[in-house]
Motif scaffolding. Structure first.
Motif, short mmCIF file in Angstrom:
data_model
loop_
_atom_site.label_atom_id
_atom_site.label_comp_id
_atom_site.label_asym_id
_atom_site.label_seq_id
_atom_site.Cartn_x
_atom_site.Cartn_y
_atom_site.Cartn_z
N GLY A 271 1.96 6.13 -7.10
CA GLY A 271 0.73 6.62 -7.71
C GLY A 271 0.22 5.76 -8.85
N GLN B 178 2.43 1.66 -3.43
CA GLN B 178 1.45 2.09 -4.42
C GLN B 178 1.15 3.58 -4.28
OE1 GLN B 178 -2.03 2.98 -3.71
NE2 GLN B 178 -2.47 3.32 -5.88
N GLN B 179 1.02 4.05 -3.06
CA GLN B 179 0.76 5.47 -2.84
C GLN B 179 1.95 6.33 -3.25
OE1 GLN B 179 -0.37 5.12 1.37
NE2 GLN B 179 -2.46 5.72 0.84
N ASP C 284 -8.65 1.94 -1.61
CA ASP C 284 -9.39 3.20 -1.67
C ASP C 284 -10.87 2.90 -1.85
OD1 ASP C 284 -7.20 5.10 -1.56
OD2 ASP C 284 -6.66 4.41 -3.56
N ARG D 27 0.83 -1.21 0.00
CA ARG D 27 0.00 0.00 0.00
C ARG D 27 0.86 1.26 0.00
NH1 ARG D 27 -3.78 3.13 -1.82
NH2 ARG D 27 -5.21 4.01 -0.28
N GLN D 28 1.90 1.29 0.82
CA GLN D 28 2.78 2.45 0.87
C GLN D 28 3.49 2.66 -0.46
OE1 GLN D 28 5.41 2.02 4.25
NE2 GLN D 28 3.74 1.87 5.70
#
Length: 362
Positions: free
Chosen positions: A188, A184-185, A206, A181-182
């Motif tokens: 972007g 991917q964020q 999300d 998740r980190q």
């Protein structure tokens, strides 16, 4: 704040295997940079839908538009995505560096650039200096990090994750889902993950797409899916739930056995209508004294889970129906609750979800 643009659009996607219908006219828009989870039980169609997006399976009908381009019938090599499978799918005879570099080499990238990109990705994956090792020398979690690095090597516009954590032990799953998740964020990259694990979906996504029998039951944020399920199936599949049979008395009042409760969410349900009232364990509050919207109950079971426990209670006047409520450990000790002891139980009426009794939950 401007609304994000649609990156991937699924329009009327359908698929059958002989007489079995895997997908029924799926319509879904996924926004640029979004992390979306396809969540559902085995056989619901989520993996088939992912494979159709990847071009690994052909839809019977419908369109797939990615970044404004119709990719509906393009082969996988012509589509812009990276994919990570449950089984890692690393080449056992290639070093870690060569595994990560595989897509870059196939694209004809200069050797120096390949080496630079590989080192960047290994650092990103938290495994710098491991390029000379082979997959068999790494743990399952490390292998999945390498599979993720390989999928991201070509900087794809779309990242597809097919049950990427299901082969790992519980602690490694929790650690890696946070890392994914980190990452991917940070990058972007628009991401779709298939999972049957509701906790993974709630903690990473999300938005969650809940699927059942080849259709989409609900699309929403984790909070919307958990707190405001739109069908009995979603209420039952996502999180622990109490499903209580009752009858509407009108005006938001309901009778459960010999117990009457107020549920503000059911104010429009006509009197006399059979209903099922869905309540999360935290929507039922166990306590010592009586209070509004409260009934008396006997504790049948205590399930210790560390910081909190689940109490299974038989409520007076509700025949064979039992409920499960969550209680903090300090309250359990303060109230002196034990199996067989009595407790008061109160409903948080604003949290109840009311469905027609004839609606199916599965």
């Amino acid at each position: 704040m401007s609304k994000p643009s649609v990156y991937l659009s699924l329009q009327g996607v359908a698929k059958s295997f002989g007489s079995f219908t895997a997908l029924r006219s799926i319509d879904l828009d996924i926004f640029k940079g979004e992390f979306v989870c396809f969540l559902g039980p085995s056989g619901c169609g989520k993996t088939t839908l992912l494979r159709i997006i990847a071009g690994l399976e052909a839809q019977d009908s419908g369109r797939i538009v990615q970044a404004g381009k119709d990719v509906s019938w393009l082969p996988p090599v012509k589509r812009d995505y990276g994919i990570v499978f449950q089984s890692y799918a690393l080449f056992p005879n290639l070093t870690i560096a060569d595994n990560v570099a595989y897509g870059l080499v196939n694209r004809g990238m200069p050797k120096a650039k390949v080496e630079e990109r590989v080192q960047e990705l290994l650092t990103l994956a938290g495994l710098p200096g491991s390029g000379g090792k082979y997959p068999g020398q790494l743990s399952g979690g490390q292998q999945q990090r390498i599979a993720l690095a390989r999928a991201l090597a070509t900087s794809p516009g779309l990242l597809l994750l097919d049950e990427p954590l299901s082969a790992l032990d519980a602690l490694e799953r929790v650690r890696l889902r946070s890392e994914i998740r980190q990452l991917q964020q940070r990058l972007g990259v628009t991401t779709i993950m298939v999972t049957h694990d509701q906790e993974e979906a709630l903690s990473m996504a999300d938005r969650i797409v809940v699927m059942n029998h080849g259709v989409i039951e609900q699309v929403g944020t984790p909070e919307e899916i958990y707190l405001a399920p739109r069908s009995p199936f979603v209420a039952s599949f996502v999180g622990k739930i109490n499903a209580l049979q009752g009858e509407s008395l009108g005006g938001g009042r309901f009778r459960l056995g010999c117990v009457d409760v107020d549920c503000s969410n059911g104010a429009n349900v006509p009197a006399g209508r059979p209903v099922r009232i869905y309540l999360r364990p935290e929507d039922l509050v166990a306590h010592k004294p009586a209070s509004d919207n409260a009934a008396q109950a006997q504790i049948r079971k205590i399930e210790f889970l560390g910081a909190h426990s689940f109490l299974t209670l038989a409520i007076d006047g509700m025949a064979s129906q039992t409920v499960v409520t969550s209680i903090a450990m300090q309250q359990l000790e303060e109230y002196g609750f034990t199996v067989g002891s009595r407790a008061g139980i109160a409903v948080l009426p604003q949290r109840a979800r009311i469905f027609d009794a004839q609606m199916e939950a599965a």
